[in-house]
Enzyme design. Structure first.
Site, mmCIF file in Angstrom:
data_model
loop_
_atom_site.group_PDB
_atom_site.id
_atom_site.type_symbol
_atom_site.label_atom_id
_atom_site.label_comp_id
_atom_site.label_asym_id
_atom_site.label_seq_id
_atom_site.Cartn_x
_atom_site.Cartn_y
_atom_site.Cartn_z
ATOM 1 N N SER A 234 0.783 -0.969 0.115
ATOM 2 C CA SER A 234 -0.034 0.027 -0.023
ATOM 3 C C SER A 234 0.868 1.302 -0.104
ATOM 4 C CB SER A 234 -0.955 -0.153 1.235
ATOM 5 O OG SER A 234 -1.901 1.106 1.035
ATOM 6 N N ASP B 102 -0.985 1.479 -4.023
ATOM 7 C CA ASP B 102 -1.754 0.338 -4.427
ATOM 8 C C ASP B 102 -3.304 0.789 -5.114
ATOM 9 O OD1 ASP B 102 -3.085 0.790 -2.050
ATOM 10 O OD2 ASP B 102 -3.401 -1.287 -1.736
#
Length: 450
Positions: free
Chosen positions: A102, A244
């Site tokens: 992420s 992401d």
């Protein structure tokens, strides 16, 4: 021994904590638990990753593990997390897997799963997978011959996700100039291309990932460059995604940041006006600004609060039938359109309000007053970060602060689900005062828990 799965899957430093060997075991366990329930057909898992350099290494190991227990893989390569959630359902797969850390720096990576409907896994399923991994997969039979799984490589996943996004919200964006910061991540192509197809003039920055530059002083965790660029380009707004692309934060035409709370306030109130906010309810976390609560009361919107983590927001949304929820950090879930946070979808919803109301983002964000917040991270060992209440000195300091800010703010202490941190958040009227108090408490936590 600490739990392997955190609030967002398994995460750690790639090739040190999250090794190829562990990735292979996770692949095996995931395939067995999530895809091995229907014995009549060969299970299928969709796998994708973000742009970090360790993605290829971990994807190879993970897919080897999946195939070794007789499941097939559809590998889509680099794709946003929300794209994997969508594609898992589109390809009628048994599960989806995202290899991503992420918003974290390049040295980290992670593995998170979706079930066949594109939802993140409940703790019980992750516990079942973890039990298999820790047992050494003793009772798992490894097939041979034609029963071994195979990998199918698809290159059309990005186009499928773009088309899906455009179909969900077919906006007319000519005349809008948008600066997008893609964090050198998984949305570098899909998010820019979608906005262009809808007619916007797009100035794209940090959209040339090389494997090593993901989230490097850019994206939703580093907004300064985007703020300056929006002003210098005389753009209507800026959009910042993370590595992401499951979160999005915005910048108004004056270069001011618009966070997830404000985005939910803008979009939520608009949906309520349209009669499209189910149960007139938004699900938020304990970190949500008190100004959001004031806005909700004024606008007749009900709030449901959860602990921090978009998975917990989603669980509450499903339980009560809500269709909008999210976090201050920019994870926003539109449950009727996707099963997880989707930065591109959040951007399109925000743009829809701008277009329909014919207002600037600075005007729209005035719907809520953001009360001052101070957030300071205390660096502590992962093994003890959840035990801060066991230290009398820390508990006493927290109680003193809670008494001090009672009625005019609040104190929230939260261990990170993915990093070796304890987060200290204080909300109050005076920014300098709460900054000082949050810093002092974080320093105390670091000193006591080191």
């Amino acid at each position: 021994m600490s739990r392997l799965f955190g609030t967002d899957g398994v995460r750690g430093v790639a090739n040190k904590e999250l090794t190829p060997e562990l990735a292979m075991r996770i692949g095996r366990a995931g395939a067995c638990v999530l895809a091995g329930r229907e014995k009549q057909k060969k299970p299928v898992l969709v796998v994708g990753c973000d742009t970090r350099i360790s993605g290829d290494m971990l994807a190879g190991a993970l897919m080897a593990g999946i195939c070794s227990v007789g499941a097939d893989v559809i590998y889509v390569g680099v794709a946003p997390t929300p794209a994997i959630a969508y594609l898992t359902g589109k390809y009628q797969a048994d599960a989806g897997v995202v290899i991503s850390a992420s918003h974290n720096p390049v040295e980290f990576n992670g593995i998170k799963f979706f079930d066949g409907n594109g939802f993140k896994l409940p703790d019980a399923l992750e516990d079942e997978m973890e039990l298999l991994i820790r047992s050494g997969m003793e009772d798992v039979l490894l097939p041979t011959g034609t029963d071994i799984g195979r990998i199918t490589y698809r290159t059309d996943a990005a186009e499928a996700y773009i088309s899906h996004s455009v179909e969900l919200l077919p906006l007319d964006l000519p005349g809008l100039k948008i600066v997008t910061d893609c964090a050198e991540g998984a949305g570098s192509y899909t998010n820019v291309e979608t906005l262009k197809r809808l007619g916007a003039e797009v100035v794209a920055i940090h959209n040339h990932p090389d494997g090593t530059n993901i989230n490097l002083r850019c994206g939703s965790t580093h907004m300064q460059e985007l703020q300056k660029r929006v002003v210098s380009e005389k753009a209507d707004l800026g959009l910042a995604f993370d590595g992401d692309a499951d979160r999005m934060l915005a910048v108004d035409e004056n270069g001011q940041c618009v966070d997830g709370d404000q985005i939910m306030a803008i979009v939520g109130s608009y949906l309520k006006e349209q009669g499209k906010l189910k149960h007139d309810t938004i699900v938020v976390t304990v970190m949500t600004n008190l100004g959001f609560s004031m806005m909700a009361e004024r606008e007749g919107i009900c709030l449901e609060r959860t602990k921090v983590g978009d998975r917990y927001v989603l669980e509450k949304m499903i339980k009560i039938g809500a269709t909008l929820g999210g976090e201050q950090s920019g994870h926003v879930i539109f449950l009727e359109e996707n099963t997880t946070g989707d930065g591109l979808l959040s951007a399109l919803h925000l743009l829809q309000v701008i277009v329909e109301k014919k207002q600037k983002l600075s005007e729209l964000s005035g719907i809520m007053t953001v009360l001052p917040q101070a957030l300071v991270n205390a660096q502590v060992p992962n093994a003890v970060k959840n035990n801060y209440t066991e230290y009398p000195e820390i508990v006493s300091a927290i109680e003193e602060l809670e008494a001090k800010f009672s009625g005019e703010g609040r104190v929230l202490i939260r261990p990170s689900g993915t990093e070796p941190l304890v987060r200290v958040m204080i909300e109050g009227k005076d920014q300098q005062e709460i900054d000082n108090e949050a810093r002092k408490l974080a320093e105390l936590i670091e000193r006591v828990m080191a």
